[in-house]
Design an enzyme around this catalytic site. Structure first.
Site, PDB file in Angstrom:
ATOM      1  N   ASN A   1      36.963  33.654  45.234  1.00 51.52           N
ATOM      2  CA  ASN A   1      36.626  34.946  44.643  1.00 51.52           C
ATOM      3  C   ASN A   1      35.109  34.989  44.376  1.00 51.52           C
ATOM      4  O   ASN A   1      34.583  34.174  43.617  1.00 51.52           O
ATOM      5  CB  ASN A   1      37.418  35.111  43.334  1.00 51.52           C
ATOM      6  CG  ASN A   1      37.135  36.434  42.645  1.00 51.52           C
ATOM      7  OD1 ASN A   1      35.992  36.876  42.585  1.00 51.52           O
ATOM      8  ND2 ASN A   1      38.157  37.058  42.129  1.00 51.52           N
TER       9      ASN A   1
ATOM     10  N   ARG B   1      31.756  47.075  37.862  1.00 51.73           N
ATOM     11  CA  ARG B   1      30.804  46.214  37.155  1.00 51.73           C
ATOM     12  C   ARG B   1      30.240  45.100  38.036  1.00 51.73           C
ATOM     13  O   ARG B   1      29.189  44.571  37.749  1.00 51.73           O
ATOM     14  CB  ARG B   1      31.432  45.625  35.886  1.00 51.73           C
ATOM     15  CG  ARG B   1      32.536  44.649  36.158  1.00 51.73           C
ATOM     16  CD  ARG B   1      32.966  43.948  34.895  1.00 51.73           C
ATOM     17  NE  ARG B   1      33.722  44.824  34.020  1.00 51.73           N
ATOM     18  CZ  ARG B   1      34.570  44.380  33.087  1.00 51.73           C
ATOM     19  NH1 ARG B   1      34.705  43.082  32.904  1.00 51.73           N
ATOM     20  NH2 ARG B   1      35.253  45.205  32.346  1.00 51.73           N
TER      21      ARG B   1
ATOM     22  N   HIS C   1      43.455  32.115  38.158  1.00 50.91           N
ATOM     23  CA  HIS C   1      42.850  32.535  36.897  1.00 50.91           C
ATOM     24  C   HIS C   1      42.565  31.342  35.990  1.00 50.91           C
ATOM     25  O   HIS C   1      43.482  30.661  35.543  1.00 50.91           O
ATOM     26  CB  HIS C   1      43.677  33.564  36.116  1.00 50.91           C
ATOM     27  CG  HIS C   1      42.784  34.452  35.289  1.00 50.91           C
ATOM     28  ND1 HIS C   1      42.223  34.029  34.121  1.00 50.91           N
ATOM     29  CD2 HIS C   1      42.300  35.697  35.516  1.00 50.91           C
ATOM     30  CE1 HIS C   1      41.439  34.996  33.651  1.00 50.91           C
ATOM     31  NE2 HIS C   1      41.467  36.005  34.481  1.00 50.91           N
TER      32      HIS C   1
ATOM     33  N   GLU D   1      51.406  36.391  42.346  1.00 49.66           N
ATOM     34  CA  GLU D   1      50.339  35.435  42.009  1.00 49.66           C
ATOM     35  C   GLU D   1      50.575  35.038  40.560  1.00 49.66           C
ATOM     36  O   GLU D   1      50.536  35.883  39.654  1.00 49.66           O
ATOM     37  CB  GLU D   1      48.950  36.046  42.180  1.00 49.66           C
ATOM     38  CG  GLU D   1      47.866  35.028  41.774  1.00 49.66           C
ATOM     39  CD  GLU D   1      46.446  35.500  42.029  1.00 49.66           C
ATOM     40  OE1 GLU D   1      46.214  36.322  42.933  1.00 49.66           O
ATOM     41  OE2 GLU D   1      45.551  35.026  41.295  1.00 49.66           O
TER      42      GLU D   1
ATOM     43  N   HIS E   1      31.501  37.157  41.031  1.00 44.19           N
ATOM     44  CA  HIS E   1      30.386  36.878  40.119  1.00 44.19           C
ATOM     45  C   HIS E   1      29.051  36.688  40.824  1.00 44.19           C
ATOM     46  O   HIS E   1      28.004  36.666  40.181  1.00 44.19           O
ATOM     47  CB  HIS E   1      30.742  35.733  39.182  1.00 44.19           C
ATOM     48  CG  HIS E   1      31.862  36.142  38.269  1.00 44.19           C
ATOM     49  ND1 HIS E   1      31.884  37.375  37.651  1.00 44.19           N
ATOM     50  CD2 HIS E   1      33.010  35.525  37.907  1.00 44.19           C
ATOM     51  CE1 HIS E   1      32.991  37.491  36.950  1.00 44.19           C
ATOM     52  NE2 HIS E   1      33.696  36.383  37.090  1.00 44.19           N
TER      53      HIS E   1
ATOM     54  N   THR F   1      40.351  39.744  33.884  1.00 47.42           N
ATOM     55  CA  THR F   1      41.738  40.225  33.832  1.00 47.42           C
ATOM     56  C   THR F   1      42.517  39.468  32.752  1.00 47.42           C
ATOM     57  O   THR F   1      42.562  38.247  32.745  1.00 47.42           O
ATOM     58  CB  THR F   1      42.412  39.990  35.201  1.00 47.42           C
ATOM     59  OG1 THR F   1      41.512  40.412  36.219  1.00 47.42           O
ATOM     60  CG2 THR F   1      43.709  40.749  35.304  1.00 47.42           C
TER      61      THR F   1
ATOM     62  N   ARG G   1      36.597  46.712  40.671  1.00 54.94           N
ATOM     63  CA  ARG G   1      37.054  47.239  39.380  1.00 54.94           C
ATOM     64  C   ARG G   1      36.745  48.717  39.282  1.00 54.94           C
ATOM     65  O   ARG G   1      35.785  49.217  39.887  1.00 54.94           O
ATOM     66  CB  ARG G   1      36.376  46.477  38.237  1.00 54.94           C
ATOM     67  CG  ARG G   1      36.809  45.020  38.137  1.00 54.94           C
ATOM     68  CD  ARG G   1      36.247  44.392  36.882  1.00 54.94           C
ATOM     69  NE  ARG G   1      36.929  44.870  35.704  1.00 54.94           N
ATOM     70  CZ  ARG G   1      37.848  44.166  35.024  1.00 54.94           C
ATOM     71  NH1 ARG G   1      38.157  42.940  35.383  1.00 54.94           N
ATOM     72  NH2 ARG G   1      38.418  44.683  33.973  1.00 54.94           N
TER      73      ARG G   1
ATOM     74  N   GLU H   1      41.607  42.562  45.256  1.00 54.62           N
ATOM     75  CA  GLU H   1      42.276  42.702  43.951  1.00 54.62           C
ATOM     76  C   GLU H   1      41.936  44.072  43.418  1.00 54.62           C
ATOM     77  O   GLU H   1      40.777  44.491  43.480  1.00 54.62           O
ATOM     78  CB  GLU H   1      41.706  41.683  42.957  1.00 54.62           C
ATOM     79  CG  GLU H   1      42.317  40.340  43.018  1.00 54.62           C
ATOM     80  CD  GLU H   1      41.657  39.431  41.991  1.00 54.62           C
ATOM     81  OE1 GLU H   1      41.064  39.917  41.011  1.00 54.62           O
ATOM     82  OE2 GLU H   1      41.720  38.227  42.210  1.00 54.62           O
TER      83      GLU H   1
ATOM     84  N   HIS I   1      37.383  41.693  43.705  1.00 56.29           N
ATOM     85  CA  HIS I   1      38.064  42.626  42.807  1.00 56.29           C
ATOM     86  C   HIS I   1      37.173  43.851  42.648  1.00 56.29           C
ATOM     87  O   HIS I   1      36.086  43.758  42.080  1.00 56.29           O
ATOM     88  CB  HIS I   1      38.293  41.930  41.452  1.00 56.29           C
ATOM     89  CG  HIS I   1      39.055  42.749  40.460  1.00 56.29           C
ATOM     90  ND1 HIS I   1      39.465  42.254  39.247  1.00 56.29           N
ATOM     91  CD2 HIS I   1      39.502  44.026  40.490  1.00 56.29           C
ATOM     92  CE1 HIS I   1      40.120  43.182  38.577  1.00 56.29           C
ATOM     93  NE2 HIS I   1      40.150  44.272  39.309  1.00 56.29           N
TER      94      HIS I   1
HETATM   95  N1  PXP Z   1      43.399  35.911  40.348  1.00 56.89           N
HETATM   96  C1  PXP Z   1      43.292  37.127  39.769  1.00 56.89           C
HETATM   97  C2  PXP Z   1      44.410  38.090  39.973  1.00 56.89           C
HETATM   98  C3  PXP Z   1      42.148  37.498  39.032  1.00 56.89           C
HETATM   99  O1  PXP Z   1      42.074  38.723  38.475  1.00 56.89           O
HETATM  100  C4  PXP Z   1      41.095  36.568  38.924  1.00 56.89           C
HETATM  101  C5  PXP Z   1      39.847  36.942  38.184  1.00 56.89           C
HETATM  102  O2  PXP Z   1      39.192  37.955  38.880  1.00 56.89           O
HETATM  103  C6  PXP Z   1      41.246  35.321  39.555  1.00 56.89           C
HETATM  104  C7  PXP Z   1      42.408  34.997  40.241  1.00 56.89           C
HETATM  105  C8  PXP Z   1      40.160  34.284  39.523  1.00 56.89           C
HETATM  106  O3  PXP Z   1      39.991  33.836  38.228  1.00 56.89           O
HETATM  107  P1  PXP Z   1      38.768  32.884  37.902  1.00 56.89           P
HETATM  108  O4  PXP Z   1      37.518  33.681  38.111  1.00 56.89           O
HETATM  109  O5  PXP Z   1      38.994  32.522  36.466  1.00 56.89           O
HETATM  110  O6  PXP Z   1      38.854  31.715  38.839  1.00 56.89           O
END
Ligand code: PXP
Length: 238
Positions: free
Chosen positions: A7, A49, A191, A151, A10, A101, A45, A70, A43
């Site tokens: 992901n 952001r 997550h 998930e 960031h 999330t 949003r 996402e 993601h």
């Molecule tokens: N899975 C989902 C559905 C999420 O919303 C997120 C955060 O965007 C993640 C995984 C990844 O989480 P993390 O950034 O804490 O690894």
């Protein structure tokens, strides 16, 4: 062997902090793929952001592995997904004031809407996953609305401060995996997972793919994206 989808939200968070054009999530996706990532997750949003609409469209054209989008369950996001056709969509709950999330989707409550929207996305050839807590009622509802995957929200496991609490949360995840397997539902997880806490989750057989963002991007800011991804891949694939 489990897969890793990186992901890169960031990377866009850093860019948006300055309102400029770098660092570019497209470059981050290329580097993650070169390091061996099985997929890229973003993601989009509602408040934009981090990831922007332009990123979604360029990443759709440049990702060589698989694109997992996402998004919240809103008409705007469903329209974007139907225009973009990512390989998969993961539906998540979204709150304006949350930092990330929080909690899983309440699939039991949203059953009727989800049934329609899941079918709509699937008719367009998109694989659909629902982000849920490891809770049996939510898993049954996820199966009932026709989703391809759940998930598992691993946040509670990652946040719990004690060893006994962690064991309890791992037990919940293990039960969720068996329930999903019985129903024939695909299993992803994510997550809060990082280089220290992922081992115990990888050791539970049955999880197909991990979605990991914050810990990889944090490490990438110090050691570089390719090394950060390779180190996580070693942990995911043993
Ligand atoms: N899975 C989902 C559905 C999420 O919303 C997120 C955060 O965007 C993640 C995984 C990844 O989480 P993390 O950034 O804490 O690894």
């Amino acid at each position: 062997m489990a897969k890793l989808s990186v992901n890169i939200d960031h990377i866009a968070t850093i860019r948006q902090a300055r309102g400029v054009s770098e660092p570019d999530p497209v470059a981050a996706a290329v580097l993650a793929e070169l390091a061996g990532a099985d997929g890229i997750t973003i993601h989009l949003r509602e408040d934009r952001r981090h990831i922007q609409d332009r990123d979604v469209s360029i990443l759709r054209q440049t990702i060589k592995t698989r694109m997992n989008l996402e998004m919240a369950l809103t008409d705007e996001m469903i329209d974007i997904a139907l225009k973009t056709i990512p390989d998969s969509v993961t539906l998540v709950p979204e709150g304006r004031h949350e930092l990330t999330t929080e909690g899983g989707l309440d699939v039991v409550l949203l059953q009727n809407t989800l049934k329609q929207k899941v079918a709509l996305l699937q008719q367009a050839g998109i694989i659909v996953s629902l982000f849920i807590e490891p809770n049996i009622e939510q898993i049954k509802a996820t199966h009932k609305v026709g989703a391809d995957y759940m998930e598992i929200h691993t946040g509670m496991y990652c946040d719990v401060p004690t060893a006994s609490g962690r064991r309890e949360q791992l037990g919940r995840i293990e039960l969720a995996i068996s329930a999903a397997r019985r129903l024939g539902l695909g299993i992803n997880a994510g997550h809060g997972l990082d280089y220290r806490n992922i081992g115990a989750v990888v050791a539970l057989p049955g999880i197909e793919e991990f979605n990991i963002g914050h810990s990889i991007v944090s490490r990438a800011s110090l050691v570089g994206m390719e090394r950060a991804v390779r180190e996580m891949l070693e942990l995911v694939k043993g």
